[in-house]
Scaffold this motif. Structure first.
Motif, PDB file in Angstrom:
ATOM      1  N   TRP A 247       0.429   5.245   1.286  1.00 17.65           N
ATOM      2  CA  TRP A 247       0.295   5.798   2.245  1.00 17.65           C
ATOM      3  C   TRP A 247       0.967   7.296   2.658  1.00 17.65           C
ATOM      4  O   TRP A 247       1.376   7.414   2.600  1.00 17.65           O
ATOM      5  CB  TRP A 247       0.078   4.862   3.833  1.00 17.65           C
ATOM      6  CG  TRP A 247       1.766   5.206   4.247  1.00 17.65           C
ATOM      7  CD1 TRP A 247       2.554   4.055   4.031  1.00 17.65           C
ATOM      8  CD2 TRP A 247       2.971   5.282   4.981  1.00 17.65           C
ATOM      9  NE1 TRP A 247       3.963   4.613   4.390  1.00 17.65           N
ATOM     10  CE2 TRP A 247       3.659   5.073   5.410  1.00 17.65           C
ATOM     11  CE3 TRP A 247       2.020   6.691   5.473  1.00 17.65           C
ATOM     12  CZ2 TRP A 247       4.776   5.605   6.163  1.00 17.65           C
ATOM     13  CZ3 TRP A 247       2.811   7.422   6.864  1.00 17.65           C
ATOM     14  CH2 TRP A 247       4.268   7.742   6.576  1.00 17.65           C
ATOM     15  N   ARG A 248      -0.742   8.408   3.516  1.00 20.64           N
ATOM     16  CA  ARG A 248       0.289   9.514   3.813  1.00 20.64           C
ATOM     17  C   ARG A 248      -0.454   9.868   5.477  1.00 20.64           C
ATOM     18  O   ARG A 248      -1.182   9.321   5.384  1.00 20.64           O
ATOM     19  CB  ARG A 248      -0.808  10.376   2.632  1.00 20.64           C
ATOM     20  CG  ARG A 248      -2.025  10.182   2.606  1.00 20.64           C
ATOM     21  CD  ARG A 248      -2.839  11.499   1.481  1.00 20.64           C
ATOM     22  NE  ARG A 248      -3.809  11.511   1.810  1.00 20.64           N
ATOM     23  CZ  ARG A 248      -4.827  10.969   0.997  1.00 20.64           C
ATOM     24  NH1 ARG A 248      -4.530   9.173   0.017  1.00 20.64           N
ATOM     25  NH2 ARG A 248      -6.858  10.430   1.275  1.00 20.64           N
ATOM     26  N   THR A 249      -0.492  10.908   5.812  1.00 20.13           N
ATOM     27  CA  THR A 249      -0.352  10.570   7.060  1.00 20.13           C
ATOM     28  C   THR A 249      -0.469  12.600   7.199  1.00 20.13           C
ATOM     29  O   THR A 249       0.636  13.626   5.912  1.00 20.13           O
ATOM     30  CB  THR A 249       0.402  10.334   8.176  1.00 20.13           C
ATOM     31  OG1 THR A 249      -0.053  10.454   9.059  1.00 20.13           O
ATOM     32  CG2 THR A 249       1.833  11.466   7.748  1.00 20.13           C
TER      33      THR A 249
ATOM     34  N   GLY B 247      -5.366   1.080   8.822  1.00 20.92           N
ATOM     35  CA  GLY B 247      -4.321   2.590   8.797  1.00 20.92           C
ATOM     36  C   GLY B 247      -3.397   2.154  10.034  1.00 20.92           C
ATOM     37  O   GLY B 247      -3.447   1.184  10.803  1.00 20.92           O
TER      38      GLY B 247
ATOM     39  N   ASP C  30      -4.754  -5.037   3.892  1.00 23.37           N
ATOM     40  CA  ASP C  30      -3.365  -4.243   3.189  1.00 23.37           C
ATOM     41  C   ASP C  30      -2.923  -6.025   2.819  1.00 23.37           C
ATOM     42  O   ASP C  30      -2.546  -5.457   1.240  1.00 23.37           O
ATOM     43  CB  ASP C  30      -2.111  -4.454   4.905  1.00 23.37           C
ATOM     44  CG  ASP C  30      -3.079  -3.142   4.935  1.00 23.37           C
ATOM     45  OD1 ASP C  30      -3.505  -1.954   4.357  1.00 23.37           O
ATOM     46  OD2 ASP C  30      -2.191  -3.129   6.250  1.00 23.37           O
TER      47      ASP C  30
ATOM     48  N   SER D 134       1.267  -1.847  -0.030  1.00 27.44           N
ATOM     49  CA  SER D 134      -0.064   0.555  -0.066  1.00 27.44           C
ATOM     50  C   SER D 134       1.142   1.027   0.033  1.00 27.44           C
ATOM     51  O   SER D 134       1.891   1.583   0.466  1.00 27.44           O
ATOM     52  CB  SER D 134      -1.072   0.025   1.521  1.00 27.44           C
ATOM     53  OG  SER D 134      -1.655  -1.276   1.371  1.00 27.44           O
TER      54      SER D 134
ATOM     55  N   LYS E 258      -3.176   7.630   9.386  1.00 26.28           N
ATOM     56  CA  LYS E 258      -2.447   7.366   8.704  1.00 26.28           C
ATOM     57  C   LYS E 258      -3.749   6.598   7.640  1.00 26.28           C
ATOM     58  O   LYS E 258      -5.052   6.098   8.005  1.00 26.28           O
ATOM     59  CB  LYS E 258      -1.357   5.911   8.819  1.00 26.28           C
ATOM     60  CG  LYS E 258      -1.123   5.517   7.337  1.00 26.28           C
ATOM     61  CD  LYS E 258      -0.082   3.940   8.000  1.00 26.28           C
ATOM     62  CE  LYS E 258       0.994   3.079   7.029  1.00 26.28           C
ATOM     63  NZ  LYS E 258      -0.155   2.131   6.866  1.00 26.28           N
ATOM     64  N   ARG E 259      -3.296   6.770   6.050  1.00 25.13           N
ATOM     65  CA  ARG E 259      -4.189   6.680   5.094  1.00 25.13           C
ATOM     66  C   ARG E 259      -3.807   6.514   4.484  1.00 25.13           C
ATOM     67  O   ARG E 259      -2.806   6.197   3.400  1.00 25.13           O
ATOM     68  CB  ARG E 259      -4.675   8.374   4.397  1.00 25.13           C
ATOM     69  CG  ARG E 259      -5.765   8.700   3.581  1.00 25.13           C
ATOM     70  CD  ARG E 259      -7.228   7.538   4.211  1.00 25.13           C
ATOM     71  NE  ARG E 259      -8.803   8.216   3.057  1.00 25.13           N
ATOM     72  CZ  ARG E 259      -8.978   9.119   2.623  1.00 25.13           C
ATOM     73  NH1 ARG E 259      -8.377  10.230   4.037  1.00 25.13           N
ATOM     74  NH2 ARG E 259      -9.289  10.023   2.006  1.00 25.13           N
ATOM     75  N   ASP E 260      -4.637   4.772   3.654  1.00 27.11           N
ATOM     76  CA  ASP E 260      -3.494   3.527   2.637  1.00 27.11           C
ATOM     77  C   ASP E 260      -3.998   3.663   1.862  1.00 27.11           C
ATOM     78  O   ASP E 260      -5.653   3.976   1.717  1.00 27.11           O
ATOM     79  CB  ASP E 260      -3.276   2.383   3.516  1.00 27.11           C
ATOM     80  CG  ASP E 260      -2.763   2.044   5.169  1.00 27.11           C
ATOM     81  OD1 ASP E 260      -1.405   1.204   4.329  1.00 27.11           O
ATOM     82  OD2 ASP E 260      -2.966   2.818   5.584  1.00 27.11           O
ATOM     83  N   THR E 261      -4.249   3.573   0.721  1.00 28.43           N
ATOM     84  CA  THR E 261      -4.041   2.809  -1.116  1.00 28.43           C
ATOM     85  C   THR E 261      -3.409   2.006  -1.570  1.00 28.43           C
ATOM     86  O   THR E 261      -2.609   1.334  -1.149  1.00 28.43           O
ATOM     87  CB  THR E 261      -4.187   4.372  -1.762  1.00 28.43           C
ATOM     88  OG1 THR E 261      -2.919   4.539  -2.015  1.00 28.43           O
ATOM     89  CG2 THR E 261      -4.610   5.952  -0.435  1.00 28.43           C
TER      90      THR E 261
END
Length: 554
Positions: free
Chosen positions: A413-415, A488, A465, A411, A506-509
């Motif tokens: 991710w961003r925060t 997350g 995930d 994944s 935490k944002r997962d994609t």
């Protein structure tokens, strides 16, 4: 199980920096493979090369490169280089003293005065940080009635921590977080006891609509007061609620068994009871997550001293009303006999069914690897993650590494990356975007035959995930239902009353940025259980997957 972010030697953020013709990410992948193969000297040299080319803004990637280098150098017997790597890692922000003390790859450094000095430095940094972010003043023990100041302080901490750290405010664009705080304040002040206060905080957090932002009760005794469960579990099938398992001997003696339908709770239709008692207080990321929590995971939980009157219909259509008591958590755990994290069996047609119920520790990966020689003789593998609530994502990645002959992406991710000066200058604060991670293939073992994965709304967190990486690999088909759509890394902190709050930071994609948090991962073959099959002991979803597996293996 909710997924906690564990910084790992094997998962790292993408970086565009190039080292000697390769990207730093590619160099680190080779360092990881060398470490796995036992060539620690080569691994340390690769980490050294990457570390020498990193700039000052490499952040977490720099920390992991330096820590990975320390691990490899220590295993290679190069104490000086290992301590140099580790010292630089601490300067770069590594503050995980327990990780360093207990990491077996660093065992040769234990007792060295220079390591003791580094650990002392970490302790000093942690103490300074705790003064600001983790004051023990909030860790007020449970009592039946907290003071008004304590209740207000708890709500205020919850509001402020989420305001600056929650990763998904864009998913609730109509939520005015400050206004909700002001609306909740008088109700918290008026709460007559700690249970009422707890419910107000639950309702407050539920408005974030995130399954990884919730409250946890610290001790079993408090959980018994608020969240005790009867000795049976439930399943939602075609919009109806059925008994799934019965593990209370008294309920078994009453004749209750799998397949009985729940009609009423305390004289009300099940849906009416659930809407009042559960919906306002349930932190959920998607409609399917909310439904599963309400009707499968939390439907019958509540205070230990409040038994339920449940109206059932047995498979013959006869109705029964049974008084069902809740069990203390210790008694519940003993009666339930938690099923194993890993099981496998060979189905007719030479299809291996591998059930992965949890990634909470390394058990599932360890046992899959141990059984791999036998499993790999099957013509197809079906992985069942329908009851996997998550844990540590790395456990699932270890399993996936045996299904490919090349590194695979995990994944992105961003925060939130809050910089007060930018706000003062009326400039937006963009998220820190780490990009996709990458995991190395096993290098020695590779299962190349057909693979399928079973999912449901109970497939959650680190299990999602796993499914994201599997889907991005294009390794096989996903069969079943939408996953829960929630993963997350929650930040945990104390609230008065023996409570621990979790806020997802935490944002997962998907690796390419495709969203699945708040959506769920869609199966390529959508299959839902049916009431008829459920009551007859047939697994609708598994049967469909096995047919697909056999067709793919032909």
């Amino acid at each position: 199980m909710r997924k906690m972010l564990l910084l790992s030697l094997f998962v790292f953020a993408a970086t565009g920096q190039a080292v000697a013709g390769e990207s730093a990410k590619e160099q680190v992948a080779r360092a990881q493979l060398a470490h796995q193969a036992g060539d620690y000297r080569a691994s340390a040299d690769l980490y050294h090369r990457v570390a020498g080319a990193l700039d000052d803004n490499a952040g977490i990637f720099e920390q992991e490169v330096l820590y990975g280098g320390a691990s490899a150098a220590a295993m290679a017997g190069d104490r000086e280089q290992a301590l140099d790597f580790l010292g630089r890692a601490v300067k770069a922000g590594v503050m995980q003293a327990d990780r360093i003390r207990h990491d077996p790859s660093l065992a040769s450094l234990q007792g060295d005065p220079r390591l003791d000095a580094l650990l002392a430095d970490i302790a000093a940094q942690q103490k300074r940080s705790d003064r600001i972010w983790n004051s023990p003043g909030f860790a007020v023990a449970y009592s039946d009635s907290l003071s008004e100041d304590q209740r207000v302080a708890g709500l205020s901490r919850l509001w402020s921590e989420a305001k600056f750290s929650f990763a998904s405010f864009d998913r609730v664009p109509d939520l005015d977080w400050d206004a909700l705080y002001l609306e909740t304040l008088p109700r918290v002040r008026a709460a007559p006891d700690t249970y009422a206060y707890y419910r107000e905080l639950q309702a407050f957090l539920a408005r974030l609509q995130d399954g990884h932002s919730t409250l946890v009760l610290r001790s079993a005794s408090i959980r018994d007061r608020f969240q005790a469960r009867p000795g049976l579990s439930t399943a939602s099938v075609e919009g109806r609620v059925f008994v799934r398992d019965v593990f209370d001997p008294a309920l078994r003696a009453a004749g209750i068994s799998r397949g009985w339908e729940l009609l009423t709770i305390d004289g009300e239709p099940v849906s009416v009871y659930a809407e009042r008692e559960l919906r306002p207080y349930t932190s959920a990321s998607t409609p399917q997550d909310l439904h599963s929590q309400m009707y499968e995971r939390s439907l019958l939980q509540g205070p230990l001293d409040r038994p339920l009157s449940i109206g059932f219909s047995d498979p013959r259509g006869k109705e029964h009303v049974v008084k069902v008591g809740r069990m203390p958590s210790k008694e519940y755990k003993a009666a339930r006999q938690e099923p194993p994290a890993f099981e496998w069996k060979l189905l007719p047609g030479n299809v291996a069914l591998v059930t992965l119920r949890s990634f909470s520790d390394n058990t599932a990966a360890d046992q899959f690897e141990a059984a791999f020689a036998q499993i790999s003789r099957a013509d197809a593998i079906v992985f069942d993650l329908r009851d996997n609530g998550g844990g540590n994502s790395n456990v699932g990645y270890r399993i996936l590494s045996l299904l490919t002959d090349r590194p695979f992406q995990t994944s992105a991710w961003r925060t939130p990356d809050y910089r007060p000066a930018l706000r003062a200058w009326s400039i937006s604060n963009p998220d820190f975007n780490a990009g996709a991670g990458e995991w190395p293939h096993d290098g020695k073992r590779h299962y190349a035959k057909p693979v399928l994965v079973l999912t449901s709304a109970r497939t959650y967190s680190a299990a999602e995930d796993f499914v994201v990486a599997f889907d991005a690999m294009r390794r096989g088909r996903i069969v079943g239902e939408l996953t829960g759509g929630s993963t997350g890394s929650p930040m945990m902190f104390d609230l008065p009353g023996g409570m621990v709050a979790l806020i997802c930071t935490k944002r997962d994609t998907y690796p390419d940025g495709k969203e699945f948090v708040g959506v769920g991962i869609a199966p390529q073959a959508e299959v839902h259980p049916t009431v008829a099959d459920y009551r007859n002991g047939r697994d609708t979803v598994l049967d469909a997957a096995v047919r697909l597996a056999r067709a793919g293996a032909q």
